[in-house]
Design an enzyme around this catalytic site. Sequence first.
Site, PDB file in Angstrom:
ATOM      1  CG  PHE A 127      -2.413  -0.009   1.002  1.00  0.00           C
ATOM      2  CD1 PHE A 127      -2.993  -1.077   0.129  1.00  0.00           C
ATOM      3  CD2 PHE A 127      -3.340   0.865   1.486  1.00  0.00           C
ATOM      4  CE1 PHE A 127      -4.381  -1.060   0.079  1.00  0.00           C
ATOM      5  CE2 PHE A 127      -4.610   0.816   1.208  1.00  0.00           C
ATOM      6  CZ  PHE A 127      -5.204  -0.263   0.456  1.00  0.00           C
ATOM      7  CD  GLN A 240      -5.820  10.150   3.498  1.00  0.00           C
ATOM      8  OE1 GLN A 240      -6.713   9.136   3.912  1.00  0.00           O
ATOM      9  NE2 GLN A 240      -4.443  10.017   3.937  1.00  0.00           N
ATOM     10  CG  HIS A 242      -8.725   7.716  -1.197  1.00  0.00           C
ATOM     11  ND1 HIS A 242      -8.407   7.245  -2.433  1.00  0.00           N
ATOM     12  CD2 HIS A 242      -8.346   6.664  -0.162  1.00  0.00           C
ATOM     13  CE1 HIS A 242      -8.032   5.831  -2.249  1.00  0.00           C
ATOM     14  NE2 HIS A 242      -7.889   5.728  -1.051  1.00  0.00           N
ATOM     15  CG  LEU A 256     -12.274   4.611  -1.075  1.00  0.00           C
ATOM     16  CD1 LEU A 256     -11.507   5.975  -1.031  1.00  0.00           C
ATOM     17  CD2 LEU A 256     -12.172   4.062   0.270  1.00  0.00           C
ATOM     18  CD  GLU A 259      -3.173   3.946  -0.722  1.00  0.00           C
ATOM     19  OE1 GLU A 259      -4.014   4.771  -0.054  1.00  0.00           O
ATOM     20  OE2 GLU A 259      -1.925   3.597  -0.420  1.00  0.00           O
ATOM     21  NE  ARG A 317      -4.923   6.241   1.220  1.00  0.00           N
ATOM     22  CZ  ARG A 317      -5.992   5.671   2.013  1.00  0.00           C
ATOM     23  NH1 ARG A 317      -6.490   6.301   3.086  1.00  0.00           N
ATOM     24  NH2 ARG A 317      -6.104   4.535   1.932  1.00  0.00           N
ATOM     25  CG  HIS A 382     -10.884   8.519   2.355  1.00  0.00           C
ATOM     26  ND1 HIS A 382     -12.015   7.788   2.266  1.00  0.00           N
ATOM     27  CD2 HIS A 382      -9.852   7.880   2.816  1.00  0.00           C
ATOM     28  CE1 HIS A 382     -11.709   6.764   2.659  1.00  0.00           C
ATOM     29  NE2 HIS A 382     -10.385   6.607   3.085  1.00  0.00           N
ATOM     30  NE  ARG A 417      -6.723   7.147   7.496  1.00  0.00           N
ATOM     31  CZ  ARG A 417      -7.079   6.073   6.631  1.00  0.00           C
ATOM     32  NH1 ARG A 417      -6.303   5.167   6.297  1.00  0.00           N
ATOM     33  NH2 ARG A 417      -7.964   6.181   5.603  1.00  0.00           N
TER      34      ARG A 417
END
Length: 604
Positions: A127, A240, A242, A256, A259, A317, A382, A417
Site C-alpha cells: 500500500f 485527507q 483520497h 472510494l 488503494e 495519498r 475521505h 494518514r
Amino acid sequence: MEPCEAFDYDILVVGAGGAGLRAVIAAREAGCRVGVVCKSLLGKAHTVMAEGGVAAALGNMVSSDGELEPDGWETHFVDTMKGGAFLNNWRMVEIFAHEAIDRVFELEQYGAVFDRTPEGRIAQRPFGGHKYRRLNHVGDRTGLELIRTVQDKAVGAGMDVHMEVTLVRLLTAGGVVVGALGYHRETGRFVTFRAKAVVLATGGWGRMFRFTSNSWEGTGDGVTLAYEAGAELIDMEMMQFHPTGMIWPPGMRGILVTEGVRGEGGILRNSRGERFMFKPEYMPELYRGQFAESEQEAAGWLDDKKRFRRPPELLPRDVVSRAIYREVKAGNGCEHGGVFLDVSQRGAEYIKAKLPSMYDQFHALGDVDITVEPMEVYPTVHYTMGGIRVDPETAAATVPGLFAAGEVAGGLHGANRLGGNSLSDILVFGRRAGDGAAAWAAGKSLAELDPAQIADGQEQMLKPLGKSGGESPYALHAELQETMQQNAMIAREEAGLKIALDKVRELQKRAEGLAAPGGREYNPGWHATRDLVSMLTVSEIIVLCALERKESRGAQWRIDFPERDDAGWGTKNLVVHRRDGQPAVVESPLPAMPEHLKALFQEH
C-alpha cells in the site's frame, strides 16, 4: 424540562464502528456495564468501507530469494511518521506500531478469516507509503470482516445498544463529563444517559464537502460534542483527500476506489496516455530514490519485490492526490474531469480474486468492466487526521471523564494518514480508550444530571421544529458544500479560505432561523438541522486552522505558501478550544522525540 427516558451505565460508548466496539470489549473485560449509542444501525459504520487491509508489521511475505521481508514495528513507525510529515504525536505512533501486531493476531483469535499465503500465514499486500507488504487483508472487504468479528465479540461480551439515537449534548458536572442528552430519531423523544465515563468513537466528517466518500452520518457530531463540552481539538486543517474516488457516472462521484487497486498493480495515466506519476516534479525529496524510475522497473516489482522498487503510484495519498489535481488543472484530464486508473493488465481472474468489491462496484454502478477497461478517478474527501486531542496512553480527552478513539481523535496520523493505518488505529486505540475509561470509572459513583443543561439542550433542538418560512437546512447545506469544495479543498490559498470563512459565518447566522416543518416523528428535515449546526461548527474550525498554517505539509497544500517549513510550522500543532463561545486557535509545540526513536530513521 421535558421528561426523558433515562439509562445508567458505567461507560457510555458513542459510535458502533470498529473503535467503539473494541472499546466495548475492553470495558466489558474490565467488568464495566456498557451502553452503546449509534446514530444509525449496529454494524453500519465507515469501518466497513476500509477495503484494502489492516496495517501491521507481521513480516509474513516471502521475497524472491526465499527470505521473509524484514518488516517490523520500527519500520512501520518510520513509515507512519514520514507519511504524516512528522506532525504526528510520536508516542501515539510508537504505541500504534507496537500494538497493531498484537491486535491483528487478536482479531484472528476472535474469528476473522484472513487471506493466506501459500505457507499458511496471514497474507499481506503493498500500500502507499508502506516500505513492505504490510496490509493484512480479506480480499478487498477487510473492514467488513473486521466489524463482523468485533461485533460478534462485543455482543458476546454483553452490551446495551441504543440504535438510531442522536446525541445533542454532553452533560457535565463541575467540569467533568457525566452523561449525555439525545433523542430517538424515530419518535423524536428525548433520552438521557448517566455514565461515569463517555467514549466518543463517532468517526470523521466529510459531508460539508460536495464530493466525499463519507456516508450521510459523517457530519462531525462527535467532535462538535467534545468541542462544545470544552475539549481541545488538534490539527483540524488536516483533511485527507483520497486520490482515487469515482468520478463517473455523476451520481457515484466521490465513492472510494480502494488503494488496493494500485497495490495490486493499478496504473495511473492522463488523457495523453502518460504514466504521469513518473514525472520528476511529483516525487518529493523525502522519497527520492526509493521508488521505481521506469515503467519496466515498476512492472518487475509486481513479481519480484526484493530486486525492484515500488511504482510511484504507491507514494502517500497526499502526494498522489496533488499530482492528479495538477494533471487535470494542466488540461490532461479525461472527458469527465479525472484521470484513468487501469488494472486490466492483471487479467480478469486475478482482479476478481483480489479486488472483488471493486469489480462489482464499477460493474453495478457504472457499467464499467475493470478487467478490460480503465476506471476514471479524481481525489475525494475521505478522512480526517485532526480531531479530539487525547492522551496517548489512555485516550483521555482534555475534559475529565471523556475519552476518544478512532477517526474522531487526532494526533496519530499527523498531516496525512497512510492507507491501512485506520483499521489498526481503531483496534489499538479503541482498546486503550475502553481500558482508560474503565480505569477512570473504577470507584466512582454516577453523578446527578443538571436539569438546566438538559432543558437548554432540549430547547435548542426543538427550536426549528414546526416552523415554516424559515431557512431550509438542505439549502444551507448545499451552500456550505459548494463553498468548502471550491475554497477549502485540495489546493488552498488565503483569498479562497477567507471567502469560505465569511460564507460559513453567514450561514451560521442564517442557521439561527432554521425551520423544520412537521412533527418529531419520522422527520428527516428536523434531523438535518442538528447535522447542519455540527457541520458549520467543524467547517469554521477547519478553515480557521487552514488559514493559520502558512505552509504546505501533508494534506494542507497552500499554493500561496508552497514550501514545507520544517524549522517553523513543522515544530508545532494547531490546537483549538472554545473561548467565549467562539473557536480560539493556538500553537502548541510538538513533543520532543527521544533519541532512540530518532535513530530509527537512519536504520530503516
